[in-house]
Design an enzyme around this catalytic site. Structure first.
Site, mmCIF file in Angstrom:
data_model
loop_
_atom_site.group_PDB
_atom_site.id
_atom_site.type_symbol
_atom_site.label_atom_id
_atom_site.label_comp_id
_atom_site.label_asym_id
_atom_site.label_seq_id
_atom_site.Cartn_x
_atom_site.Cartn_y
_atom_site.Cartn_z
ATOM 1 N N GLN A 1 -3.374 0.188 1.656
ATOM 2 C CA GLN A 1 -4.072 1.116 0.769
ATOM 3 C C GLN A 1 -4.811 0.359 -0.336
ATOM 4 O OE1 GLN A 1 -4.194 4.604 1.101
ATOM 5 N NE2 GLN A 1 -5.751 4.405 -0.486
ATOM 6 N N ASP B 1 -8.355 0.868 9.677
ATOM 7 C CA ASP B 1 -9.376 1.156 8.662
ATOM 8 C C ASP B 1 -10.753 0.696 9.124
ATOM 9 O OD1 ASP B 1 -8.637 2.617 6.428
ATOM 10 O OD2 ASP B 1 -7.739 0.903 5.399
ATOM 11 N N LYS C 1 -1.327 10.756 4.372
ATOM 12 C CA LYS C 1 -1.468 10.049 5.640
ATOM 13 C C LYS C 1 -0.160 10.058 6.420
ATOM 14 C CE LYS C 1 -5.172 7.171 3.805
ATOM 15 N NZ LYS C 1 -5.531 5.921 3.102
#
Length: 295
Positions: free
Chosen positions: A98, A121, A54
């Site tokens: 994460q 997200d 990422k």
């Protein structure tokens, strides 16, 4: 019949290159580049790989990447404090914590603490509610990537029968909402659904996100159906090494389907591309700028 392979890796690379083109105009108007902060707690090997990927993709797109690491035994309050600081940081447009977090941490509380406008997200309950209500918001990256692959392959999805296998908040539920918004007739199934093969045989579109390797067999499929396999499962391979397989039995499905995503190389690369897209959308919103057409 031999199914066409939907190359998510190539599609995602082209998408990332296109998204990078939105960065210079944003910099000219906002006086800075968009910024994405990724938080990693602990030393989970898979999570470390994802975080590196990422960060690399963010930098390649010309955006700022902020990486924050906490030890696996960090206190919940320490993580919540970091999230609060990132919420208040004007250089940070997107925040991604994460998952999974260590067991002693409350994932729901951490997600709820993220500013919904920076929740790239798309997991915050406010963004989930906006999606369900058909309102603009940040959408979970994986289902958004799946939808992009479907529309690229099929064009107009109106009236198609779509079956989503899986009911998670991360993939299954938002995937169904996105398909419904594109005027599909949508059914949600899961591991406990009765007579799942019968439902699969009716589907023009199948999105498999149930987390069971090879669960969906080729003989279940409607001939010519488009298959999006979100599953990433590790199974024993040759030489004692694990290999990745999806929720769909690829070899048998490829003989019946019209098109199918491979595992790996299908949906996975799209998730990171859509993360960059969400960061750009969040950046424009945070700077008070209109989101450009096509973003």
């Amino acid at each position: 019949m031999s199914a066409a392979i939907i190359d998510g890796k190539a599609f995602a690379a082209a998408l990332r290159a296109r998204l990078a083109g939105f960065v210079p105009p944003f910099r000219e108007q906002a006086g800075r580049v968009p910024g994405l902060a990724v938080v990693l707690v602990g030393e989970d090997p898979a999570s470390q790989v994802y975080v590196r990927a990422k960060g690399r993709a963010t930098r390649e797109a010309g955006m700022e990447s902020f990486e924050h690491r906490l030890p696996g035994d960090a206190r919940q309050g320490e993580l919540m404090g970091l999230v609060a600081r990132l919420n208040a940081d004007p250089a940070v447009d997107g925040i991604l914590v994460q998952l999974p977090l260590p067991r002693h941490m409350d994932e729901a509380a951490v997600i709820a603490a993220i500013d919904p406008a920076k929740d790239v997200d798309g997991f915050h309950v406010i963004n989930a509610g906006r999606l369900a209500a058909g309102m603009p918001g940040l959408v979970p990256c994986t289902p958004l990537g799946c939808l992009a692959l479907l529309k690229d392959r099929l064009g107009d999805l109106t009236g198609l029968d779509a079956l989503v296998i899986g009911r998670s908040n991360i993939v299954g539920k938002p995937m169904a909402q996105l398909l419904l918004a594109d005027s599909c007739t949508v059914t949600i199934a899961h591991s406990r659904t009765r007579d799942l093969p019968d439902l699969v045989r009716r589907a023009d579109i199948l999105v498999a996100a149930v987390g069971r390797p090879g669960m969906i067999r080729g003989e279940w499929l409607k001939p010519g159906a488009t298959i999006i396999d979100v599953g990433i499962n590790r199974v024993p391979g040759e030489g004692g090494k694990d290999r990745l397989v999806g929720d769909v039995h690829f070899q048998s499905a490829a003989q019946v389907a019209g098109a199918i995503t491979p595992v790996p190389g299908g949906v996975g690369p799209m998730t990171i591309a859509m993360l960059l897209r969400n960061t750009l959308v969040a950046a424009h919103g945070g700077a008070g700028l209109t989101v450009p057409e096509g973003l």
